[in-house]
Design an enzyme around this catalytic site. Structure first.
Site, short mmCIF file in Angstrom:
data_model
loop_
_atom_site.label_atom_id
_atom_site.label_comp_id
_atom_site.label_asym_id
_atom_site.label_seq_id
_atom_site.Cartn_x
_atom_site.Cartn_y
_atom_site.Cartn_z
N SER A 128 54.80 1.06 110.00
CA SER A 128 55.50 0.12 110.89
C SER A 128 56.95 0.56 111.03
O SER A 128 57.63 0.74 110.01
CB SER A 128 55.49 -1.29 110.29
OG SER A 128 54.18 -1.72 110.06
N ARG B 55 59.64 -6.96 102.52
CA ARG B 55 60.17 -5.62 102.82
C ARG B 55 61.63 -5.49 102.39
O ARG B 55 62.44 -4.86 103.08
CB ARG B 55 60.06 -5.28 104.31
CG ARG B 55 58.64 -5.21 104.86
CD ARG B 55 57.87 -4.05 104.22
NE ARG B 55 56.59 -3.82 104.87
CZ ARG B 55 55.44 -4.41 104.52
NH1 ARG B 55 55.41 -5.27 103.52
NH2 ARG B 55 54.32 -4.13 105.16
N GLU C 39 62.26 -1.23 109.78
CA GLU C 39 61.79 -1.16 108.39
C GLU C 39 62.08 0.24 107.83
O GLU C 39 62.40 0.41 106.66
CB GLU C 39 60.27 -1.42 108.33
CG GLU C 39 59.74 -1.26 106.92
CD GLU C 39 58.23 -1.20 106.83
OE1 GLU C 39 57.56 -2.15 107.24
OE2 GLU C 39 57.74 -0.18 106.30
P1 FAD Z 1 60.60 7.62 100.94
O1 FAD Z 1 60.27 7.45 102.37
O2 FAD Z 1 60.80 9.00 100.44
O3 FAD Z 1 61.90 6.76 100.62
C1 FAD Z 1 62.01 5.43 101.04
C2 FAD Z 1 63.30 4.83 100.45
O4 FAD Z 1 63.19 4.77 99.04
C3 FAD Z 1 64.55 5.69 100.72
O5 FAD Z 1 65.65 4.83 100.84
C4 FAD Z 1 64.68 6.52 99.44
O6 FAD Z 1 66.01 6.97 99.21
C5 FAD Z 1 64.22 5.55 98.40
N1 FAD Z 1 63.61 6.15 97.23
C6 FAD Z 1 62.44 6.84 97.16
N2 FAD Z 1 62.17 7.16 95.88
C7 FAD Z 1 63.19 6.69 95.14
C8 FAD Z 1 63.52 6.72 93.74
N3 FAD Z 1 62.71 7.30 92.83
N4 FAD Z 1 64.66 6.14 93.34
C9 FAD Z 1 65.51 5.55 94.24
N5 FAD Z 1 65.26 5.49 95.55
C10 FAD Z 1 64.12 6.05 95.99
N6 FAD Z 1 54.75 0.32 103.62
C11 FAD Z 1 54.31 -0.91 103.24
O7 FAD Z 1 55.04 -1.66 102.59
N7 FAD Z 1 53.06 -1.35 103.57
C12 FAD Z 1 52.19 -0.60 104.27
O8 FAD Z 1 51.08 -1.03 104.55
C13 FAD Z 1 52.62 0.70 104.68
N8 FAD Z 1 51.79 1.50 105.40
C14 FAD Z 1 52.21 2.73 105.80
C15 FAD Z 1 51.32 3.53 106.53
C16 FAD Z 1 51.69 4.78 106.95
C17 FAD Z 1 50.73 5.64 107.73
C18 FAD Z 1 53.00 5.28 106.62
C19 FAD Z 1 53.40 6.66 107.04
C20 FAD Z 1 53.89 4.49 105.89
C21 FAD Z 1 53.50 3.20 105.48
N9 FAD Z 1 54.36 2.36 104.75
C22 FAD Z 1 53.93 1.12 104.33
C23 FAD Z 1 55.74 2.78 104.45
C24 FAD Z 1 55.86 3.68 103.19
O9 FAD Z 1 54.67 4.30 102.87
C25 FAD Z 1 56.34 2.88 101.97
O10 FAD Z 1 57.60 2.29 102.24
C26 FAD Z 1 56.47 3.75 100.72
O11 FAD Z 1 56.76 2.97 99.59
C27 FAD Z 1 57.55 4.84 100.85
O12 FAD Z 1 57.39 5.71 99.77
P2 FAD Z 1 58.01 7.17 99.78
O13 FAD Z 1 57.84 7.73 98.40
O14 FAD Z 1 57.45 7.97 100.88
O15 FAD Z 1 59.54 6.84 100.03
N1 EPU Z 2 48.83 -6.73 116.97
C1 EPU Z 2 48.80 -6.69 118.35
N2 EPU Z 2 49.13 -5.51 118.96
C2 EPU Z 2 49.46 -4.40 118.25
C3 EPU Z 2 49.50 -4.45 116.84
C4 EPU Z 2 49.18 -5.65 116.21
O1 EPU Z 2 48.50 -7.67 119.01
O2 EPU Z 2 49.71 -3.37 118.88
C5 EPU Z 2 48.41 -7.97 116.29
C6 EPU Z 2 47.08 -7.76 115.57
O3 EPU Z 2 46.00 -7.95 116.42
C7 EPU Z 2 47.14 -8.78 114.47
C8 EPU Z 2 48.62 -8.90 114.18
O4 EPU Z 2 49.32 -8.32 115.28
O5 EPU Z 2 46.67 -10.01 114.92
C9 EPU Z 2 49.04 -8.21 112.88
O6 EPU Z 2 48.64 -6.84 112.96
P1 EPU Z 2 48.25 -6.00 111.65
O7 EPU Z 2 47.22 -6.72 110.86
O8 EPU Z 2 47.94 -4.62 112.09
O9 EPU Z 2 49.55 -6.02 110.78
P2 EPU Z 2 51.08 -5.84 111.14
O10 EPU Z 2 51.75 -7.16 111.02
O11 EPU Z 2 51.26 -5.10 112.42
C10 EPU Z 2 51.77 -5.51 108.68
C11 EPU Z 2 52.62 -4.54 107.89
C12 EPU Z 2 51.85 -3.28 107.60
C13 EPU Z 2 50.63 -3.63 106.78
C14 EPU Z 2 49.77 -4.61 107.59
C15 EPU Z 2 48.59 -5.12 106.80
C16 EPU Z 2 54.94 -5.00 108.45
C17 EPU Z 2 56.14 -4.56 109.20
N3 EPU Z 2 53.85 -4.24 108.61
O12 EPU Z 2 51.53 -4.90 109.94
O13 EPU Z 2 52.67 -2.43 106.82
O14 EPU Z 2 49.86 -2.49 106.47
O15 EPU Z 2 50.57 -5.77 107.96
O16 EPU Z 2 49.03 -6.00 105.84
O17 EPU Z 2 54.99 -6.00 107.74
C18 EPU Z 2 54.32 -0.72 106.96
O18 EPU Z 2 55.08 -1.52 106.41
O19 EPU Z 2 54.66 0.45 107.26
C19 EPU Z 2 52.97 -1.16 107.29
C20 EPU Z 2 52.07 -0.39 107.91
#
Ligand code: FAD
Ligand code: EPU
Length: 338
Positions: free
Chosen positions: A238, A164, A333
């Protein structure tokens, strides 16, 4: 290009925080960026690059210029044995790109299915999910340096990717506008199912030889079962990172909290912050419209009209309580915009 005044951002951030930008510009061609760089607020004042707004928490109106990238286009720039190089403009939808690659049988990004947001943001925090991080399929990016107005190319080494994390969240913060990203994809895909929950989900289908399309579908099913859809319930995924601690610290923690969940991360351990938050009593908590998701305690949610400050207060209270219970300081994050 039109610059809007007092522009509502409520629909442009997935938390659904109803704030306004003093000025707002949507950039649909790279050429439009150069004149924009002469804008006084960009030369001398505050500005912010916005992608899909899925990793941001606005705590107030933004007193500056918000630039939203809306450039689109994909182009194959090279091929070599077993690999294809695909350059994609910053404003393309991330999940649209994943679907595009899966449809063509190009492997690599399928475990990252359904992550909201745009291509341009994908390197910023080196997006990751279900056992894969972006850096594994990243080749290079082009970015505009807002100070020098020069366009430069960054290799994976230049980006200094971590969990991240990247150069763009550290020394390069707020300095560059990412214009395009080139991915290196597998034309002979390797299926990645190390992540326990993904392996379990695929096992349920009884398919011993899953394709990248099967992996994409399985990831989408898992995500839909526990992560809230921002269209229905405001959130930014997250809220905190999973803390990475020494094995020694982990051993001591496990003695006090035998159920704690962690995974090896190099020679350290990555703790499941969701577990820590849940077992500090926060899962499903709600104060006004600011809450903690009832299926995933790492996800903070806006039930409707929470302000950014209310979301931040909740995050601070969680952080404090996790610190008191486990002696661990959670790091956000989500990008907090003050
Ligand atoms: P924004 O939120 O618009 O911006 C994020 C940052 O990037 C800001 O600092 C912004 O200034 C910068 N930025 C954006 N575009 C540019 C550009 N073109 N040039 C320079 N800077 C820029 N993230 C994960 O890693 N793994 C996950 O599994 C994951 N699951 C998610 C699930 C949900 C339901 C949600 C809502 C979010 C999740 N995220 C996850 C977080 C998010 O989706 C990612 O970080 C994604 O890459 C953000 O993209 P965005 O275009 O919305 O960026
Ligand atoms: N868990 C709990 N309680 C909760 C949530 C999770 O006990 O309320 C336990 C789950 O049971 C599991 C473990 O924690 O054993 C990990 O949970 P999960 O697989 O849901 O993943 P996470 O570590 O909570 C991370 C990323 C997610 C990504 C998933 C899958 C970060 C900060 N988050 O979540 O990314 O989608 O793994 O790879 O690393 C994001 O960055 O926004 C994001 C959603």
């Amino acid at each position: 290009m039109h610059i809007h005044n007092n522009y509502p951002l409520g629909d442009l951030n997935t938390f659904g925080i109803r704030v306004f930008a003093r000025e707002f510009a949507r950039v649909s061609s790279e050429e439009d960026l150069y004149p924009l760089m002469d804008h006084p607020a960009i030369r001398h004042g505050r500005h912010l690059v916005l992608g899909g707004g899925s990793n941001m928490l606005f705590t107030d109106d933004f007193d500056g210029v918000v630039i939203q990238m809306a450039t689109t286009g994909k182009q194959v720039t090279g091929e070599e044995d077993g690999k294809v190089f695909l350059e994609v403009k910053a404003g393309e939808s991330w999940d649209g790109l994943v679907a595009y690659c899966v449809d063509r049988g190009w492997g690599g990004l399928e475990n990252l299915s359904l992550i909201p947001g745009q291509v341009g943001a994908s390197p910023i925090q080196n997006i990751g999910a279900y056992g894969v991080e972006l850096r594994e399929y990243f080749h290079s990016l082009t970015a505009l340096d807002k100070r020098s107005r020069e366009r430069s190319t960054f290799t994976a080494a230049d980006c200094r990717f971590g969990y991240r994390n990247s150069f763009f969240k550290q020394e390069g913060k707020d300095r560059y506008i990412i214009l395009s990203v080139t991915y290196r994809l597998d034309t002979r895909p390797v299926i990645r199912t190390r992540y326990g929950q993904l392996a379990d989900e695929l096992a349920k289908t009884g398919n011993a030889l899953p394709t990248i399309s099967d992996v994409r579908q399985a990831v989408c099913r898992i995500r839909r079962s526990k992560l809230p859809d921002p269209e229905v319930l405001g959130n930014a995924g997250s809220f905190f990172k999973n803390p990475v601690v020494s094995t020694n610290f982990f051993r001591q923690l496990k003695e006090r909290h035998p159920g704690v969940i962690a995974y090896p991360e190099g020679d350290r351990m990555k703790l499941a912050a969701g577990w820590l938050i849940e077992h500090a009593g926060w899962k499903g908590y709600r104060q006004g419209d600011a809450g903690v998701h009832d299926k995933q305690a790492l996800v903070l949610v806006n039930h409707g009209k929470a302000t950014g400050k209310e979301m931040l207060q909740l995050a601070s209270a969680i952080r404090q309580s996790v610190y008191e219970k486990y002696n661990i300081t959670l790091q956000p994050e989500v990008n907090i915009i003050n």
